[in-house]
Design a protein around this motif. Structure first.
Motif, mmCIF file in Angstrom:
data_model
loop_
_atom_site.group_PDB
_atom_site.id
_atom_site.type_symbol
_atom_site.label_atom_id
_atom_site.label_comp_id
_atom_site.label_asym_id
_atom_site.label_seq_id
_atom_site.Cartn_x
_atom_site.Cartn_y
_atom_site.Cartn_z
ATOM 1 N N ALA A 568 0.826 -1.207 0.000
ATOM 2 C CA ALA A 568 0.000 0.000 0.000
ATOM 3 C C ALA A 568 0.861 1.258 0.000
ATOM 4 N N GLY A 569 1.984 1.238 0.739
ATOM 5 C CA GLY A 569 2.869 2.393 0.752
ATOM 6 C C GLY A 569 3.472 2.657 -0.614
ATOM 7 N N VAL A 570 3.780 1.587 -1.352
ATOM 8 C CA VAL A 570 4.295 1.757 -2.712
ATOM 9 C C VAL A 570 3.217 2.339 -3.612
ATOM 10 N N ALA A 571 1.995 1.859 -3.461
ATOM 11 C CA ALA A 571 0.894 2.372 -4.283
ATOM 12 C C ALA A 571 0.652 3.861 -4.036
ATOM 13 N N ALA A 572 0.804 4.310 -2.790
ATOM 14 C CA ALA A 572 0.631 5.731 -2.482
ATOM 15 C C ALA A 572 1.695 6.569 -3.180
ATOM 16 N N ARG A 573 2.918 6.071 -3.219
ATOM 17 C CA ARG A 573 3.984 6.802 -3.918
ATOM 18 C C ARG A 573 3.699 6.863 -5.418
ATOM 19 N N ARG A 574 3.069 5.840 -5.931
ATOM 20 C CA ARG A 574 2.756 5.825 -7.364
ATOM 21 C C ARG A 574 1.866 6.992 -7.737
ATOM 22 N N GLU A 575 0.822 7.234 -6.968
ATOM 23 C CA GLU A 575 -0.096 8.338 -7.283
ATOM 24 C C GLU A 575 0.618 9.679 -7.194
ATOM 25 N N THR A 576 1.474 9.820 -6.185
ATOM 26 C CA THR A 576 2.192 11.095 -6.017
ATOM 27 C C THR A 576 3.145 11.347 -7.173
ATOM 28 N N LEU A 577 3.889 10.321 -7.565
ATOM 29 C CA LEU A 577 4.880 10.483 -8.621
ATOM 30 C C LEU A 577 4.218 10.735 -9.970
ATOM 31 N N LEU A 578 3.151 10.048 -10.263
ATOM 32 C CA LEU A 578 2.453 10.276 -11.535
ATOM 33 C C LEU A 578 1.881 11.688 -11.596
ATOM 34 N N ARG A 579 1.447 12.211 -10.459
ATOM 35 C CA ARG A 579 0.937 13.581 -10.426
ATOM 36 C C ARG A 579 2.067 14.577 -10.687
ATOM 37 N N GLN A 580 3.250 14.312 -10.138
ATOM 38 C CA GLN A 580 4.381 15.210 -10.381
ATOM 39 C C GLN A 580 4.808 15.175 -11.844
ATOM 40 N N LEU A 581 4.774 13.994 -12.469
ATOM 41 C CA LEU A 581 5.148 13.905 -13.877
ATOM 42 C C LEU A 581 4.135 14.621 -14.761
ATOM 43 N N ALA A 582 2.878 14.557 -14.406
ATOM 44 C CA ALA A 582 1.850 15.232 -15.209
ATOM 45 C C ALA A 582 2.064 16.728 -15.237
ATOM 46 N N GLU A 583 2.659 17.274 -14.179
ATOM 47 C CA GLU A 583 2.899 18.716 -14.132
ATOM 48 C C GLU A 583 3.960 19.157 -15.137
ATOM 49 N N LEU A 584 4.802 18.196 -15.636
ATOM 50 C CA LEU A 584 5.823 18.564 -16.627
ATOM 51 C C LEU A 584 5.205 18.989 -17.953
ATOM 52 N N ALA A 585 3.980 18.549 -18.202
ATOM 53 C CA ALA A 585 3.332 18.892 -19.478
ATOM 54 C C ALA A 585 2.888 20.340 -19.516
#
Length: 585
Positions: A568-585
Motif C-alpha cells: 500500500a505504501g508503494v501504491a501511495a507513492r505511485r499516485e504522487t509520482l504520476l501527479r508530479q510527472l503530469a505537471e511537466l506537461a
C-alpha cells in the motif's frame, strides 16, 4: 564365530596393502560389496568400497589417511555409508558424513574415526505416542512426535519396508535415539533410523501442480521464479556474490526446512552462515532461524573426498524431513568443489579423463544429484518437497567449462551472476539476459489463480524493457544518447528505473533485505506506470531531456523506505509520482 563390536563377522577382516592419498587398497576382505563401509587402521577411519578384484579391493577414505601403513587392519561393516536420521538434526552442524562438529579454537572438527552418521546417544527426547497398540500401519504412517527438536514438530514415522500390526508402542517418556519406541509385528522401530545416503528415500508419486518457492529476492521471484520441488543453479565467478545470495535465500525462503551444505568453501563463510542464522529471528515461529536449519560443513581444510559424500548427505536429510510432510530446501555451495573431488578421485583411480580432466561420468553424477529434487506425495499420503539450489564456481568465470554447461541441462532455473553488475555494486547481480526459468507459464498460472493476474504481463513487459534498454545503451555508446528519438530515450530511462528501483536490493537493510511478493509486484507496477507516463509526455511534446532530469527519487527510494510487505505504501507513492510527472506537461 568371533564378531566385532558392531556384530560384523570376524571373517571380514583384511589388511591394508597400499595407501595412495584417499585411495587405500586392502587384501583379504572376502565377500566385500561395492559401496560397503570399511574401517581402516587403528583409528577405524571411514572408507567406502569402490572396486573389488578377487580378494583385493580399493577403498576411498573420507578422512585424512596420514598414519595408515601397509599391514594395518581393515574391517568390513556389511552396510553402506549411511546417515543416522532422527531428532537433533535441526539446529545442528555436521560434517560430510553427518557426524556432529565440535567448536575448537581454530577449526570445526569431528572426532576422527567416529562412525558415519554418529550422533550424541546420551541425550534423551520426549516421545509422545500418536498410534495405538493393535492398529494396522503401513510405511509413512505416524507413530508419534518428539518435542524439543528444533522449531518444527518432529514426526516419528513407520520406516519404509515395514508394515503390519502395532504390537507395542512406548508411553509418553524420554527415550534415546537407539531406544525402540514401537514394535510392528516382530520388528522394533527405534527413535532414529539409518538410511544409505546414496539411495533416494521412497515416495508414492511425484505431483505435477506448481507452487513457487518465495525467496524474498525480487529479481528471482519476479523474473526467474523457482517452483517447490525444482532445481536451480547459481553460476558466477569469484566476487559476484554467490554466497551472499545463497545466504539470503536460506534466511528468507518460504521452505520449512533449510539444509545448507558447505562443500569445499572457506571456513569463514560457513562461520558467517552459522552466526547469522543463529542471531536471526524466524518470523514464522518466533524462535531462531537456526532451529529449522541443518548445516553440513565440509570446508576446504577438511578431507576432499568427504565433499563427494556431503551433497548426498544433505539430500538424504532433506528427504527425511520431506517424508514428514515438510518443504525442504537444499543449498549446495558449491557443486564445483564437489566436481573437483570427483576429478581428483577419478585421476587417482586411473580412470581416463574427459573434458578438462573431469571423469566421463560427470554429467550422470550431476543428473543423479539434481533429479532427487521433487514435489511428491509421501508414503504416508502427505505432500512434501525437496528443492535444490546449487552454486557453480567456474574457474576464471568461464561459463563454458564442463560443470556449468552440464548443470544447465538438468536444472529448471538458471540464475547467472554477472561480473559487471557485481562490480557496479548491484545486488543481486543476477543477469536478466543470461538467466532463464523453464516453469514460467506454470508459475504465471499459479499467480493468476491466487489473485495476481498482472504478474505475467508485468514480468513480460519488464523483460522486454530491460532487453531493449541494453540494446539502446550499446547503440548510444556509438552515436550518443542525444541522437536517439524521444521514445527510445524513455526506454533507456525505464530500464534504469526497473534495474535500480526494482531489481536491486540491499541485503543489509531491515526493510529491503526481504521483499514480499505483493510489494515486489507493486514496485514493478510503479516502474512500468512511470515509463508509460513518460511515453505520454513525449507524445505531448515534452523534451526528452526534461523527462530525464525529473526527480524519480520517490520511486528509487520506495524499496528502502517502505516495509518488506507494504504494498500500500508503494501504491501511495505511485499516485504522487504520476501527479508530479503530469505537471511537466
Amino acid at each position: 564365530m568371533d564378531r566385532l563390536s558392531d556384530g560384523t563377522p570376524a571373517g571380514k577382516i583384511g589388511r591394508i596393502a597400499r595407501v595412495n592419498g584417499p585411495l587405500v587398497e586392502v587384501e583379504g576382505l572376502e565377500g566385500l560389496a561395492i559401496l560397503e563401509l570399511v574401517r581402516l587402521g587403528p583409528q577405524a577411519i571411514s572408507g567406502e568400497t569402490i572396486s573389488v578384484t578377487g580378494t583385493r579391493a580399493t577403498v576411498q577414505a573420507y578422512e585424512y589417511t596420514g598414519g595408515l601403513a601397509c599391514g594395518d587392519r581393515a574391517e568390513g561393516t556389511g552396510r553402506p555409508l549411511a546417515g543416522l536420521l532422527g531428532p537433533g538434526l535441526l539446529g545442528g552442524v555436521f560434517d560430510g558424513l553427518l557426524r556432529p562438529l565440535s567448536s575448537e579454537p581454530l577449526w570445526l572438527t569431528a572426532e576422527r574415526g567416529a562412525d558415519a552418521g554418529t550422533a550424541p546417544t546420551s541425550r534423551a527426547w520426549e516421545f509422545l505416542p500418536r498410534a495405538a497398540a493393535g492398529a494396522s500401519v503401513s510405511p509413512g504412517d505416524l507413530l508419534g512426535t518428539v518435542t524439543g527438536s528444533g522449531s518444527l514438530e518432529h514426526r516419528v514415522l513407520v520406516p519404509p519396508g515395514t508394515a503390519g500390526e502395532v504390537t507395542w508402542i512406548a508411553r509418553s517418556a524420554r527415550v534415546r535415539l537407539a531406544d525402540p519406541v514401537a514394535r510392528i509385528g516382530d520388528r522394533d522401530v527405534t527413535l532414529a533410523e539409518r538410511w544409505p545416503i546414496r539411495r533416494p528415500r521412497p515416495f508414492r508419486r511425484r505431483t505435477s501442480d506448481i507452487v513457487p518457492l518465495h525467496t524474498g529476492q525480487r529479481v528471482l521471484d519476479l523474473m526467474f521464479p523457482l517452483p517447490l520441488g525444482a532445481a536451480a543453479a547459481v553460476p558466477g565467478g569469484f566476487g559476484t556474490g554467490k554466497t551472499l545470495l545463497l545466504q539470503q535465500i536460506a534466511k528468507w525462503s518460504s521452505a520449512d526446512v533449510i539444509v545448507y551444505v558447505g562443500c569445499g568453501e572457506r571456513g569463514n563463510e560457513m562461520a558467517d552462515v552459522l552466526g547469522s542464522l543463529s542471531e536471526l529471528e524466524d518470523a514464522r515461529t518466533g524462535g531462531r532461524l537456526i532451529d529449522r536449519t541443518v548445516i553440513i560443513a565440509n570446508t576446504s581444510n577438511m578431507p576432499m573426498m568427504a565433499r563427494e559424500a556431503s551433497v548426498y548427505t544433505g539430500l538424504t536429510v532433506a528427504e527425511y524431513f520431506r517424508d514428514m510432510g515438510y518443504d525442504a530446501l537444499v543449498i549446495a555451495d558449491s557443486t564445483s568443489r564437489w566436481a573437483e573431488a570427483l576429478r581428483e578421485f577419478a585421476n587417482r583411480n586411473g580412470e581416463l579423463p574427459a573434458e578438462e580432466g573431469y571423469p566421463a561420468s560427470l554429467a550422470s553424477n550431476l543428473a543423479a544429484f539434481y533429479e532427487r529434487a521433487g514435489r511428491v506425495v509421501t508414503l504416508g499420503g502427505e505432500g512434501g518437497s525437496v528443492t535444490v539450489v546449487g552454486a557453480v564456481s567456474p574457474p576464471g568465470g568461464d561459463m563454458t567449462e564442463p560443470v556449468t554447461t552440464d548443470t544447465q541441462r538438468f536444472v529448471r532455473s538458471l540464475w547467472l551472476l554477472d561480473r559487471d553488475l557485481a562490480y557496479a555494486r548491484h545486488y543481486p547481480a543476477v543477469s536478466w539476459s543470461g538467466s532463464f526459468t523453464r516453469d514460467l507459464e506454470a508459475v504465471a498460472a499459479w499467480h493468476s489463480a491466487n489473485g495476481n493476474e498482472a504478474w505475467a504481463s508485468q514480468r513480460l513487459r519488464a523483460s522486454v524493457l530491460l532487453s531493449e534498454a541494453d540494446r539502446l545503451a550499446a547503440l548510444a555508446e556509438v552515436i550518443g544518447t542525444t541522437s536517439l528519438p524521444g521514445h527510445e530515450r524513455v526506454m533507456m530511462l525505464g530500464g534504469r528505473l526497473v534495474r535500480d528501483g526494482v531489481l536491486r536490493q540491499n541485503a543489509l537493510s531491515p526493510n529491503d533485505g526481504f521483499c514480499s511478493i505483493e510489494k515486489g509486484v507493486a514496485l514493478l507496477g510503479l516502474a512500468l506506470a512511470v515509463v508509460d507516463a513518460c511515453h505520454g509526455l513525449i507524445d505531448r511534446g515534452v523534451p526528452p531531456a526534461t523527462i530525464e532530469q525529473a526527480d524519480y527519487s520517490l520511486m528509487l527510494r520506495a524499496a528502502e523506505e517502505t516495509a518488506s510487505g507494504d504494498a500500500a505504501g508503494v501504491a501511495a507513492r505511485r499516485e504522487t509520482l504520476l501527479r508530479q510527472l503530469a505537471e511537466l506537461a
